[in-house]
Every structure is written in C-alpha cells, then in structure tokens.
Enzyme design. Sequence first.
Site, PDB file in Angstrom:
ATOM      1  N   HIS A 159     -10.446  27.068 -44.574  1.00  0.00           N
ATOM      2  CA  HIS A 159     -10.543  25.654 -44.977  1.00  0.00           C
ATOM      3  C   HIS A 159      -9.164  25.258 -45.486  1.00  0.00           C
ATOM      4  O   HIS A 159      -8.681  25.880 -46.443  1.00  0.00           O
ATOM      5  CB  HIS A 159     -11.577  25.470 -46.086  1.00  0.00           C
ATOM      6  CG  HIS A 159     -12.948  25.917 -45.686  1.00  0.00           C
ATOM      7  ND1 HIS A 159     -13.923  25.039 -45.275  1.00  0.00           N
ATOM      8  CD2 HIS A 159     -13.501  27.164 -45.601  1.00  0.00           C
ATOM      9  CE1 HIS A 159     -15.020  25.716 -44.977  1.00  0.00           C
ATOM     10  NE2 HIS A 159     -14.792  27.008 -45.159  1.00  0.00           N
ATOM     11  N   HIS A 161     -21.410  26.866 -40.812  1.00  0.00           N
ATOM     12  CA  HIS A 161     -21.611  27.896 -41.827  1.00  0.00           C
ATOM     13  C   HIS A 161     -23.119  28.164 -41.896  1.00  0.00           C
ATOM     14  O   HIS A 161     -23.906  27.216 -42.026  1.00  0.00           O
ATOM     15  CB  HIS A 161     -21.157  27.403 -43.199  1.00  0.00           C
ATOM     16  CG  HIS A 161     -19.675  27.413 -43.419  1.00  0.00           C
ATOM     17  ND1 HIS A 161     -18.795  26.798 -42.577  1.00  0.00           N
ATOM     18  CD2 HIS A 161     -18.923  27.968 -44.403  1.00  0.00           C
ATOM     19  CE1 HIS A 161     -17.562  26.975 -43.035  1.00  0.00           C
ATOM     20  NE2 HIS A 161     -17.608  27.675 -44.140  1.00  0.00           N
ATOM     21  N   GLU A 183     -24.584  32.560 -45.281  1.00  0.00           N
ATOM     22  CA  GLU A 183     -23.669  33.020 -46.349  1.00  0.00           C
ATOM     23  C   GLU A 183     -24.537  33.260 -47.597  1.00  0.00           C
ATOM     24  O   GLU A 183     -24.690  34.381 -48.051  1.00  0.00           O
ATOM     25  CB  GLU A 183     -22.589  31.964 -46.605  1.00  0.00           C
ATOM     26  CG  GLU A 183     -21.594  32.326 -47.701  1.00  0.00           C
ATOM     27  CD  GLU A 183     -20.605  31.194 -48.011  1.00  0.00           C
ATOM     28  OE1 GLU A 183     -20.896  30.022 -47.682  1.00  0.00           O
ATOM     29  OE2 GLU A 183     -19.549  31.483 -48.608  1.00  0.00           O
ATOM     30  N   ASP A 218     -11.223  32.277 -45.335  1.00  0.00           N
ATOM     31  CA  ASP A 218     -12.082  31.231 -45.919  1.00  0.00           C
ATOM     32  C   ASP A 218     -11.277  30.278 -46.816  1.00  0.00           C
ATOM     33  O   ASP A 218     -10.884  29.194 -46.356  1.00  0.00           O
ATOM     34  CB  ASP A 218     -13.248  31.874 -46.678  1.00  0.00           C
ATOM     35  CG  ASP A 218     -14.468  30.972 -46.807  1.00  0.00           C
ATOM     36  OD1 ASP A 218     -14.465  29.875 -46.223  1.00  0.00           O
ATOM     37  OD2 ASP A 218     -15.436  31.366 -47.494  1.00  0.00           O
ATOM     38  N   ASP A 219     -11.062  30.663 -48.074  1.00  0.00           N
ATOM     39  CA  ASP A 219     -10.324  29.817 -49.026  1.00  0.00           C
ATOM     40  C   ASP A 219      -9.327  30.693 -49.784  1.00  0.00           C
ATOM     41  O   ASP A 219      -9.536  31.028 -50.960  1.00  0.00           O
ATOM     42  CB  ASP A 219     -11.313  29.167 -50.007  1.00  0.00           C
ATOM     43  CG  ASP A 219     -12.343  28.321 -49.280  1.00  0.00           C
ATOM     44  OD1 ASP A 219     -12.007  27.212 -48.851  1.00  0.00           O
ATOM     45  OD2 ASP A 219     -13.485  28.810 -49.104  1.00  0.00           O
TER      46      ASP A 219
HETATM   47  N1  ADE Z   1     -16.220  25.105 -48.196  1.00  0.00           N
HETATM   48  C1  ADE Z   1     -15.122  25.848 -48.418  1.00  0.00           C
HETATM   49  N2  ADE Z   1     -15.442  27.148 -48.418  1.00  0.00           N
HETATM   50  C2  ADE Z   1     -16.769  27.240 -48.177  1.00  0.00           C
HETATM   51  C3  ADE Z   1     -17.686  28.309 -48.045  1.00  0.00           C
HETATM   52  N3  ADE Z   1     -17.312  29.590 -48.188  1.00  0.00           N
HETATM   53  N4  ADE Z   1     -18.979  28.024 -47.807  1.00  0.00           N
HETATM   54  C4  ADE Z   1     -19.375  26.759 -47.697  1.00  0.00           C
HETATM   55  N5  ADE Z   1     -18.552  25.714 -47.809  1.00  0.00           N
HETATM   56  C5  ADE Z   1     -17.255  25.953 -48.042  1.00  0.00           C
HETATM   57 ZN    ZN Z   2     -16.003  28.636 -45.167  1.00  0.00          ZN
END
Ligand code: ADE
Ligand code: ZN
Length: 331
Positions: A18, A196, A199, A277-278
């Site tokens: 992201h 997604h 998770e 991911d982030d």
């Molecule tokens: N937005 C940013 N990272 C995310 C994640 N791991 N799961 C869902 N939304 C997200």
């Molecule tokens: Zn994500």
Amino acid sequence: MNIEQYIQRIPKAELHIHIEGSFEPELMFQIAKRNQIDIKYKSVEEVKAAYKFGNLQDFLDIYYAGAGVLQKEQDFYDLTWAYIERAKAENVVHTELFFDPQTHTNRGLAFETVINGIDRALCDAKEKLGISSKLIMCFLRHLSEEAAFETLAQSLPFKNKIIAVGLDSSELGFPPEKFERVFAKARQEGFLTVAHAGEEGPAQYIWQALDLLKVSRIDHGNNCLTDKKLVKRLVEEQIPLTVCPLSNLSLRVVKDLKLHPIKQMLAKNLMVTINSDDPAYFGGYLLQNYLQLAKALNLTTDEISLLAQNSIKASFLSSHEKAQWLSNSEF
Ligand code: ADE
Ligand code: ZN
C-alpha cells in the site's frame, strides 16, 4: 554467498504494497511541516513508539491518520518516489502498488491530485531506474457500496493508469459480497480484480472473492488453510496469494514468525508470494520480509528462489516479460 546476499541478488516483484503504508515518519514530518499541519506526535521516535498494534483495526486507525498529512500532488510524488528508491536498493524489478483514493477524496482532495502524483513517480521509476509497475485502486470495505461506485466513476478518466481494482481496510464484518456489483462494473470497464481476504476474515470471504468478485489474486489468504476444499481450488487454479510475513507478525495474524504457515503453503503447492504490505509500519521492506522469514523457518535457497519466481509469475506483467525475468541467471 550468504542468504541475505542471495535474496538481494535475485530479481523480485512486489505485489502487495500500500503506497500509503510506505510513509516513513521522517517524510511525514517533512511534508507536515511544508503543509503547515500539526501532527500529534513530537518526534519520529514518538511516532515509531506508537506502532504497536493488537490487530488490523489498531493499525488502520494510525495509518489513516498518517495519510492525512498528504495534500498536494508533489506529496504523493515524494511518497511514491521514496518507496521506489527502496525498491531499487533491494532489486525489486517490478512492483504492483495499491492506493486508497477514498482516504484522500474523503478529505476533500481531488482524485487527480492523488493519481497524478503517484503516476508521475512511477513513470520516473521506469525511465530513470528501469523499475516497471502497475497501479491497483482499492475500495475501502468499511465504506458503502455507493461510495465505491462513486470512486469507480472518478477513476474512469484515468483508466489507462490503473490495471485492477482491489478491496482493503477492516475485514471482519465487511464481506466481499457487499461489493459484488461494483466489481462487476469495474470488470466491464476493463479492470482486473483482486481483494484482501482471509487476513482476519474467514475462508468464506476467500470463496466470495473468487466466486463473486472474480479475483485474479487473493491478498493475504492465510485463513484458506482452515478449508481443505478451498486449498484444493486455489492449488488447482494456481490462484496467487500475496502473503505478508512482517505484517502478519505486527497485526498478530501469527504469534511468531517461526509459526508462519508459508512452508505448509509451499508444501501444498499453493502459488504463494512474499510482500511487505505496509513496510513503514511493520518494520521492514521486501528484503526484510524474505530474510526474517528465511531465518525463522530455515528456508533453503531453492525455496527462496521459488517464492521470488512465483512473484514474477503471479504479477500482471505480460507472458513475454515474465519469461524474460524467469530466465534470469541469478535464480
Ligand atoms: N490497508 C493497508 N494495509 C492493510 C491490510 N493489511 N489489510 C487491510 N487493509 C489494509
Ligand atoms: Zn494489504
């Protein structure tokens, strides 16, 4: 050659990043200052100390607040370019980035401010550093179907810059079926789809993403392992899962990297890939995700090679581009 050098050398694609999640605190302070915005933390150290999450929602609250600093096209350029420089340093040769337009348009920014800044950095990435990319527009699943339709309409003038639509944000209680119609419209407009799923949410959400949203890939997908029939389907169709180890650890999807299910996933012949991911929030970019996982689970170079080759195979590159990367002698 040690394992880190091996991971560094092989060409890698990143398929789950992201762009707002690559916002490093240093850059956040810099941009906040020039936009004359107050942030509630006094220092980079204080920001980093706040990055302790009990679950996905804890993280999302902080992540959306951080993104609030982004105001101008140049801010989106700088954010994207900073990620691209990291990618270059780690030999990420191709990247497919998510962006969350609603996080910004809900604050009054124009859709074009966001996409033009990101796109200009991605054009420079190709021209100056040889990194190819695709852009995936995510709908925030905690918002309404109507809001997603509105965002889809705003994106149409920029259709040539976006390969796919995706679905992110709070998962539990917001099943993929809520977005069946807007994804159908997106496909009619020529977008590919991803989502997604699995998770924090159940295997049922992965079934819905496949059957109702007709996705090409599942983002995360960890919870597929609770459903044998689903695993069989994912294996048979070789549907890629974009797995994010350090994210899973930070958001407590796994308790310890030593307990990460990637080996089981490989053993079942699932088409798994490794992603960050982030990365600004979860303690590492792509290389660290490979490395920490490899160390925790004693992955072999063959397993690492397979994961990196999967990342190329699972990308939205053309068959010709894939074949070129897969013939690379470093694998
Ligand atoms: N937005 C940013 N990272 C995310 C994640 N791991 N799961 C869902 N939304 C997200
Ligand atoms: Zn994500």
